[in-house]
Design an enzyme around this catalytic site. Structure first.
Site, PDB file in Angstrom:
ATOM      1  N   HIS A 138      27.460  91.330  18.643  1.00 34.52           N
ATOM      2  CA  HIS A 138      26.121  91.817  19.460  1.00 34.52           C
ATOM      3  C   HIS A 138      25.111  92.396  18.612  1.00 34.52           C
ATOM      4  O   HIS A 138      23.884  92.324  18.949  1.00 34.52           O
ATOM      5  CB  HIS A 138      26.528  93.137  20.231  1.00 34.52           C
ATOM      6  CG  HIS A 138      27.408  92.776  21.525  1.00 34.52           C
ATOM      7  ND1 HIS A 138      27.430  93.520  22.630  1.00 34.52           N
ATOM      8  CD2 HIS A 138      28.354  91.612  21.736  1.00 34.52           C
ATOM      9  CE1 HIS A 138      28.322  93.028  23.246  1.00 34.52           C
ATOM     10  NE2 HIS A 138      28.887  91.753  22.893  1.00 34.52           N
ATOM     11  N   THR A 181      34.192 109.551   5.065  1.00 30.82           N
ATOM     12  CA  THR A 181      33.723 109.556   6.455  1.00 30.82           C
ATOM     13  C   THR A 181      33.334 107.825   6.916  1.00 30.82           C
ATOM     14  O   THR A 181      33.295 107.637   8.048  1.00 30.82           O
ATOM     15  CB  THR A 181      32.841 110.406   6.953  1.00 30.82           C
ATOM     16  OG1 THR A 181      31.529 110.216   6.228  1.00 30.82           O
ATOM     17  CG2 THR A 181      33.371 111.971   6.496  1.00 30.82           C
ATOM     18  N   HIS A 201      21.485  89.052  22.849  1.00 32.24           N
ATOM     19  CA  HIS A 201      21.590  89.706  21.782  1.00 32.24           C
ATOM     20  C   HIS A 201      20.404  89.759  20.595  1.00 32.24           C
ATOM     21  O   HIS A 201      20.062  90.463  19.994  1.00 32.24           O
ATOM     22  CB  HIS A 201      22.717  89.678  21.162  1.00 32.24           C
ATOM     23  CG  HIS A 201      24.012  90.070  21.987  1.00 32.24           C
ATOM     24  ND1 HIS A 201      23.934  91.526  22.529  1.00 32.24           N
ATOM     25  CD2 HIS A 201      24.856  89.369  22.687  1.00 32.24           C
ATOM     26  CE1 HIS A 201      24.964  91.222  23.485  1.00 32.24           C
ATOM     27  NE2 HIS A 201      25.459  90.196  23.600  1.00 32.24           N
ATOM     28  N   CYS A 210      33.236 105.152   2.163  1.00 32.50           N
ATOM     29  CA  CYS A 210      33.054 106.828   1.550  1.00 32.50           C
ATOM     30  C   CYS A 210      34.011 107.540   2.304  1.00 32.50           C
ATOM     31  O   CYS A 210      35.011 107.081   2.798  1.00 32.50           O
ATOM     32  CB  CYS A 210      31.748 107.214   1.556  1.00 32.50           C
ATOM     33  SG  CYS A 210      31.206 107.639   3.346  1.00 32.50           S
ATOM     34  N   ASP A 257      32.295 105.337  -2.861  1.00 29.89           N
ATOM     35  CA  ASP A 257      32.257 106.667  -3.775  1.00 29.89           C
ATOM     36  C   ASP A 257      33.625 106.964  -4.100  1.00 29.89           C
ATOM     37  O   ASP A 257      34.630 106.058  -3.716  1.00 29.89           O
ATOM     38  CB  ASP A 257      31.317 107.871  -3.217  1.00 29.89           C
ATOM     39  CG  ASP A 257      31.977 108.255  -2.118  1.00 29.89           C
ATOM     40  OD1 ASP A 257      33.052 107.699  -1.493  1.00 29.89           O
ATOM     41  OD2 ASP A 257      31.257 109.454  -1.614  1.00 29.89           O
TER      42      ASP A 257
HETATM   43  C1  RB5 Z   1      32.346 113.032  -0.646  1.00 32.83           C
HETATM   44  O1  RB5 Z   1      33.192 114.358  -0.619  1.00 32.83           O
HETATM   45  C2  RB5 Z   1      31.965 112.920   0.612  1.00 32.83           C
HETATM   46  O2  RB5 Z   1      31.012 113.613   1.050  1.00 32.83           O
HETATM   47  C3  RB5 Z   1      31.472 111.321   0.884  1.00 32.83           C
HETATM   48  O3  RB5 Z   1      32.474 110.522   0.632  1.00 32.83           O
HETATM   49  C4  RB5 Z   1      31.141 110.904   2.341  1.00 32.83           C
HETATM   50  O4  RB5 Z   1      32.157 111.299   3.485  1.00 32.83           O
HETATM   51  C5  RB5 Z   1      29.776 111.116   2.817  1.00 32.83           C
HETATM   52  O5  RB5 Z   1      29.466 110.912   3.814  1.00 32.83           O
END
Ligand code: RB5
Length: 152
Positions: free
Chosen positions: A99, A68, A134, A66, A8
């Site tokens: 694994h 996180t 595994h 993304c 994203d």
């Molecule tokens: C976008 O702001 C953020 O929420 C997205 O990139 C991600 O971290 C969601 O898990």
């Protein structure tokens, strides 16, 4: 090897870095599922087609980014046949292949720097499934796919 790549807006810059790195290696064919700019978008809209491309064998492995790494990981793991691993260290990245036979790596651009991220990508791509005990565990994960939502 064909790699499905997606992000994203929160992962766009790192996705582009990974694409450059994979292309320069010369041994990977990259299919970029977007996003194609830093404009705001919704991570499920990219994570789902990447996960489907891997699950259907169109691409061998996938990498999703993304902010996180969490959102794309949650989405990808809804798709039967996908074992997506969120890894922010090289040990976990390697172990997720050896694994868990992970077929998608997820990363958070807002969590780690470019250098570590590329080392994680390299460790993950160089790992291979160890099988043995595994395999039995992965078989149990795969058995759960039959209970997952069929429209994924
Ligand atoms: C976008 O702001 C953020 O929420 C997205 O990139 C991600 O971290 C969601 O898990």
């Amino acid at each position: 090897m064909k790699i499905a790549l997606g992000s994203d807006h929160g992962g766009y810059q790192l996705k582009e870095e990974i694409k450059r790195w994979l292309t320069e290696k010369g041994e990977y064919e990259v299919r970029d599922f977007g996003t194609y700019s830093e404009g705001s978008c919704d991570y499920p809209d990219v994570a789902l087609p990447v996960a489907r491309a891997v699950a259907q064998g169109e691409c061998s492995l996938g990498i999703l980014v993304c902010g996180t790494g969490i959102g794309v990981s949650i989405v990808a793991n809804k798709v039967p046949g996908i074992r997506a691993a969120l890894c922010h260290d090289t040990f976990s990245a390697r172990a997720s292949r050896e694994h868990n036979d992970a077929n998608i790596l997820t990363l958070g651009e807002r969590v780690i720097g470019r250098g570590l991220a590329l080392e994680i990508v390299e460790a993950w791509l160089n790992g291979s499934f160890a099988g043995g005990r595994h395999q039995r565990r992965v078989d149990k994960i795969n058995a759960l796919d039959h209970k997952a939502s069929p429209e994924c």
